[in-house]
Enzyme design. Structure first.
Site, mmCIF file in Angstrom:
data_model
loop_
_atom_site.group_PDB
_atom_site.id
_atom_site.type_symbol
_atom_site.label_atom_id
_atom_site.label_comp_id
_atom_site.label_asym_id
_atom_site.label_seq_id
_atom_site.Cartn_x
_atom_site.Cartn_y
_atom_site.Cartn_z
ATOM 1 N N LEU A 173 30.242 -9.934 -13.911
ATOM 2 C CA LEU A 173 30.122 -9.044 -15.082
ATOM 3 C C LEU A 173 31.488 -8.499 -15.470
ATOM 4 O O LEU A 173 31.734 -8.160 -16.616
ATOM 5 C CB LEU A 173 29.198 -7.862 -14.753
ATOM 6 C CG LEU A 173 27.706 -8.154 -14.687
ATOM 7 C CD1 LEU A 173 26.963 -6.969 -14.086
ATOM 8 C CD2 LEU A 173 27.173 -8.470 -16.068
ATOM 9 N N GLU A 185 35.668 -7.234 -13.658
ATOM 10 C CA GLU A 185 36.455 -6.907 -12.469
ATOM 11 C C GLU A 185 37.199 -5.618 -12.729
ATOM 12 O O GLU A 185 37.900 -5.483 -13.736
ATOM 13 C CB GLU A 185 37.442 -8.048 -12.189
ATOM 14 C CG GLU A 185 38.175 -7.847 -10.902
ATOM 15 C CD GLU A 185 38.929 -9.089 -10.450
ATOM 16 O OE1 GLU A 185 38.788 -10.142 -11.099
ATOM 17 O OE2 GLU A 185 39.664 -8.972 -9.460
ATOM 18 N N GLY A 186 37.055 -4.677 -11.838
ATOM 19 C CA GLY A 186 37.779 -3.418 -11.976
ATOM 20 C C GLY A 186 38.895 -3.363 -10.955
ATOM 21 O O GLY A 186 39.155 -4.334 -10.246
ATOM 22 N N GLY A 187 39.534 -2.203 -10.871
ATOM 23 C CA GLY A 187 40.644 -2.046 -9.952
ATOM 24 C C GLY A 187 40.222 -2.166 -8.496
ATOM 25 O O GLY A 187 41.035 -2.449 -7.625
ATOM 26 N N GLY A 240 37.241 -3.852 -7.342
ATOM 27 C CA GLY A 240 36.335 -4.920 -6.936
ATOM 28 C C GLY A 240 35.736 -5.660 -8.111
ATOM 29 O O GLY A 240 35.975 -5.327 -9.270
ATOM 30 N N LYS A 297 28.462 -4.563 -6.785
ATOM 31 C CA LYS A 297 29.915 -4.376 -6.771
ATOM 32 C C LYS A 297 30.440 -4.732 -5.380
ATOM 33 O O LYS A 297 30.096 -4.083 -4.390
ATOM 34 C CB LYS A 297 30.258 -2.922 -7.102
ATOM 35 C CG LYS A 297 31.734 -2.697 -7.310
ATOM 36 C CD LYS A 297 32.008 -1.227 -7.507
ATOM 37 C CE LYS A 297 32.991 -0.983 -8.621
ATOM 38 N NZ LYS A 297 33.146 0.429 -8.908
ATOM 39 N N ASP A 320 37.292 9.596 -13.397
ATOM 40 C CA ASP A 320 37.686 8.377 -14.112
ATOM 41 C C ASP A 320 36.787 8.136 -15.323
ATOM 42 O O ASP A 320 36.305 7.017 -15.547
ATOM 43 C CB ASP A 320 37.646 7.182 -13.144
ATOM 44 C CG ASP A 320 38.525 6.029 -13.631
ATOM 45 O OD1 ASP A 320 39.347 6.251 -14.551
ATOM 46 O OD2 ASP A 320 38.398 4.915 -13.095
HETATM 47 N N1 LIG Z 1 25.361 -1.297 -13.235
HETATM 48 C C1 LIG Z 1 25.978 -2.134 -14.064
HETATM 49 N N2 LIG Z 1 25.279 -2.854 -14.951
HETATM 50 C C2 LIG Z 1 25.902 -3.708 -15.798
HETATM 51 N N3 LIG Z 1 27.235 -3.884 -15.829
HETATM 52 C C3 LIG Z 1 27.989 -3.198 -14.956
HETATM 53 C C4 LIG Z 1 27.406 -2.289 -14.039
HETATM 54 N N4 LIG Z 1 28.402 -1.715 -13.310
HETATM 55 C C5 LIG Z 1 29.547 -2.240 -13.752
HETATM 56 N N5 LIG Z 1 29.317 -3.133 -14.744
HETATM 57 C C6 LIG Z 1 30.337 -3.909 -15.476
HETATM 58 O O1 LIG Z 1 31.200 -4.525 -14.539
HETATM 59 C C7 LIG Z 1 32.532 -4.505 -15.025
HETATM 60 C C8 LIG Z 1 33.471 -3.974 -13.944
HETATM 61 O O2 LIG Z 1 33.144 -2.617 -13.700
HETATM 62 P P1 LIG Z 1 34.047 -1.662 -12.821
HETATM 63 O O3 LIG Z 1 33.459 -0.316 -12.928
HETATM 64 O O4 LIG Z 1 34.230 -2.243 -11.490
HETATM 65 O O5 LIG Z 1 35.451 -1.791 -13.498
HETATM 66 P P2 LIG Z 1 36.118 -1.099 -14.744
HETATM 67 O O6 LIG Z 1 35.511 0.199 -15.024
HETATM 68 O O7 LIG Z 1 36.135 -2.119 -15.856
HETATM 69 O O8 LIG Z 1 37.595 -0.909 -14.203
HETATM 70 P P3 LIG Z 1 38.129 0.089 -13.057
HETATM 71 O O9 LIG Z 1 37.251 -0.013 -11.858
HETATM 72 O O10 LIG Z 1 39.497 -0.430 -12.784
HETATM 73 O O11 LIG Z 1 38.099 1.446 -13.618
HETATM 74 C C9 LIG Z 1 32.545 -3.700 -16.304
HETATM 75 O O12 LIG Z 1 32.545 -4.575 -17.393
HETATM 76 C C10 LIG Z 1 31.242 -2.953 -16.265
HETATM 77 O O13 LIG Z 1 30.740 -2.777 -17.572
#
Ligand SMILES: Nc1ncnc2c1ncn2[C@@H]1O[C@H](COP(=O)(O)OP(=O)(O)OP(=O)(O)O)[C@@H](O)[C@H]1O
Length: 511
Positions: A194, A196-198, A200, A216, A314
């Site tokens: 879906l 990748e964030g900082g 995972g 995650k 955040d």
């Molecule tokens: N519960 C969920 N349902 C659907 N999509 C999700 C869910 N949780 C996270 N995502 C999607 O997964 C992706 C990565 O999310 P994540 O929160 O790890 O990173 P981020 O917010 O993009 O970056 P960072 O962690 O660096 O702040 C994003 O596009 C987010 O929309």
């Protein structure tokens, strides 16, 4: 016969030990040996009981214990921290269960400690036979938090893990194995990523009972995985709110740390504002405000309704997930911090996302909930303008969204800040209200920023007045020019400016 006689004579002989006969002495030795064995056994049993009780009384905020008493299929540890990694490996090397429905969950509960049970049941009331949709407090299937400090304004959701064993009395905490999650995500297939964030990669998955989840997989970078894991668990493991993404469970296996959330099916606010859909208008104004209001409610809950309060740290558009009814679901609590009622702030390493971090926190490392209020203000400006908080592709005076906004409003050009991709522009009053709320939130002086409950009230008032506006627009063609807000440096009294708006409304509606 004669040998028997000599044995008898031998056993009946008096020994030098207290003049006791030999057979009496042997009997005494055997009895002593048995007593010794019994003593050792009883000491061992007592020790085991005591260590079990200690493990059962960990505070709720910690990762819940998984007792051996109630388990679905596998042996579970008393507490994750108590076990060396090798033990996790042993546990997880056990053959997979033949019945995946029952293999899925470990209950984080213990029958053996009635005190613990009663304490927890006063917090959670489970009603069985629920649907997979979220329910309001009191609706069939809702898991209702009855504790006064937890029941504030938040709608609660039913467990979507229908058909699986009941969730723990700790209120959350399905323990998934790596194998469960491999099956759910087709072995973490690339097509299920879906984003990748900082910290995972997040995968889309489907549990064996059909529930859609987001998994995650936290990167194992120098202990950050452990910190991130614990922060999420501590912050949202045991809270429920309609506008908070629901944490369903976790996986701890070897070095792996994974979190399992409800799947939110309509992208995130960043994708809607800055992604490919934005050229077609993206989110209409009302949907943006609904998402913003939901986010404000989630923060009001975290800051003012639970103890210890949770500072998200955040808040940004990619962390605001959106469902198909445009409800906001605040996610990503990996940086969250808990703040006790007796603490005005905590000193911590400055973390967050550039452009959203409050100046006083960036400068001093002192954090409290007002830092989230600032980030929320930036988020609101982002939703109104469709611009990134920091955009180096723009002219120098427009790079920083907050500074540009202040300039524009000060120059009586507030109408020009609206996202050009919005096909239908918001009513003047709705726009001004949103801008003033945002500017109050980004006040450089943290203590002048409103509380999130105040923000909710102001935004709800706007929702009401925009409905009125639309009615009036139909019956009255008088144009409403945006009145300038004279002082928008942030240090001025923004409340007066909201009051200005109120009088403006009275004038234009004739109320
Ligand atoms: N519960 C969920 N349902 C659907 N999509 C999700 C869910 N949780 C996270 N995502 C999607 O997964 C992706 C990565 O999310 P994540 O929160 O790890 O990173 P981020 O917010 O993009 O970056 P960072 O962690 O660096 O702040 C994003 O596009 C987010 O929309």
């Amino acid at each position: 016969m004669s040998s028997n006689g000599s044995l008898d004579a031998h056993l009946s002989k008096k020994t030098s030990f207290l003049g006791l006969k030999l057979w009496v002495l042997i009997g005494l030795c055997v009895a002593l040996f048995i007593v010794l064995i019994l003593c050792i056994l009883s000491v061992w049993v007592t020790f085991r009981r005591r260590s079990k009780r200690t493990a059962d009384t960990y505070p709720l905020s910690q990762i819940p214990n998984v007792s051996k008493d109630i388990k679905i299929d596998r042996v579970g540890p008393q507490s994750f921290q108590d076990y060396p990694e090798s033990v996790f490996l042993t546990i997880n090397e056990k053959p997979a269960n033949k019945n995946p429905d029952t293999a899925l969950v470990h209950l984080a509960t213990s029958k053996s400690d009635p005190d613990n049970l009663s304490q927890c049941s006063s917090v959670y009331h489970h009603e069985r036979g629920f649907s997979s949709h979220s329910g309001e407090v009191g609706s069939p299937g809702a898991i209702q938090k009855n504790h006064s400090s937890l029941s504030y304004g938040g709608l609660v959701t039913a467990s979507p893990l229908i058909g699986l064993p009941e969730i723990s009395h700790l209120g959350w905490g399905h323990w998934f194995t790596l194998r469960d999650l491999e099956i759910a995500t087709s072995r973490f297939a690339a097509e299920n990523v879906l984003g990748e964030g900082g910290y995972g990669v997040v995968y889309r998955g489907r549990l064996v009972n059909g529930t859609e989840v987001a998994v995650k997989k936290i990167l194992n970078n120098l202990g950050q995985a452990e910190k991130e894991f614990r922060a999420e668990v501590d912050a949202i493991g045991h809270v429920r709110h309609k506008n908070l993404v629901r944490l369903l469970g976790y996986c701890i296996e070897g070095v792996n740390r994974m979190l399992v959330y409800e799947y939110v099916n309509n992208g995130n606010l960043e994708q809607w504002l800055h992604g490919s859909v934005r050229q077609n208008g993206g989110l209409i104004w009302e949907a943006r405000m609904k998402v913003i209001l939901g986010t404000a409610k989630a923060l009001a809950y975290l800051h003012e309704a639970i103890e210890p309060k949770v500072v998200h740290r955040d808040i940004k558009s990619s962390n605001i997930l959106i469902d198909d009814e445009f409800n906001a679901k605040v996610s990503d609590f990996g940086l969250a911090k808990l703040l006790g009622s007796n603490e005005s702030h905590i000193a911590t390493r400055v973390m967050g996302t550039f452009g959203y971090v409050a100046p006083e926190y960036a400068n001093t490392g002192l954090l409290n909930e007002k830092s989230d209020v600032y980030s929320f203000g930036v988020l609101l400006l982002e939703a109104v303008t469709g611009r990134d908080p920091v955009d180096y592709g723009r002219p120098a005076n427009e790079v920083n969204l907050v500074e540009w906004l202040k300039l524009m409003v000060g120059a009586r050009r507030a109408e020009e800040v609206v996202d050009p991709n919005l096909k239908i522009k918001p009513a003047t009053r709705a726009l001004k209200r949103a801008l003033l709320v945002a500017l109050r939130c980004v006040d450089p002086e943290a203590n002048k920023r409103p509380k999130m409950t105040q923000v909710v009230r102001m935004l709800e008032a706007d929702e009401y007045s925009s409905r009125e506006d639309r009615r009036n627009q139909r019956s009255c063609t008088t144009s409403t020019e945006i009145e300038p807000v004279k002082e928008v440096s942030g240090s001025g009294d923004m409340k007066n400016k909201v009051d200005d708006l109120e009088s403006h409304r009275s004038k234009t509606t004739g109320a």
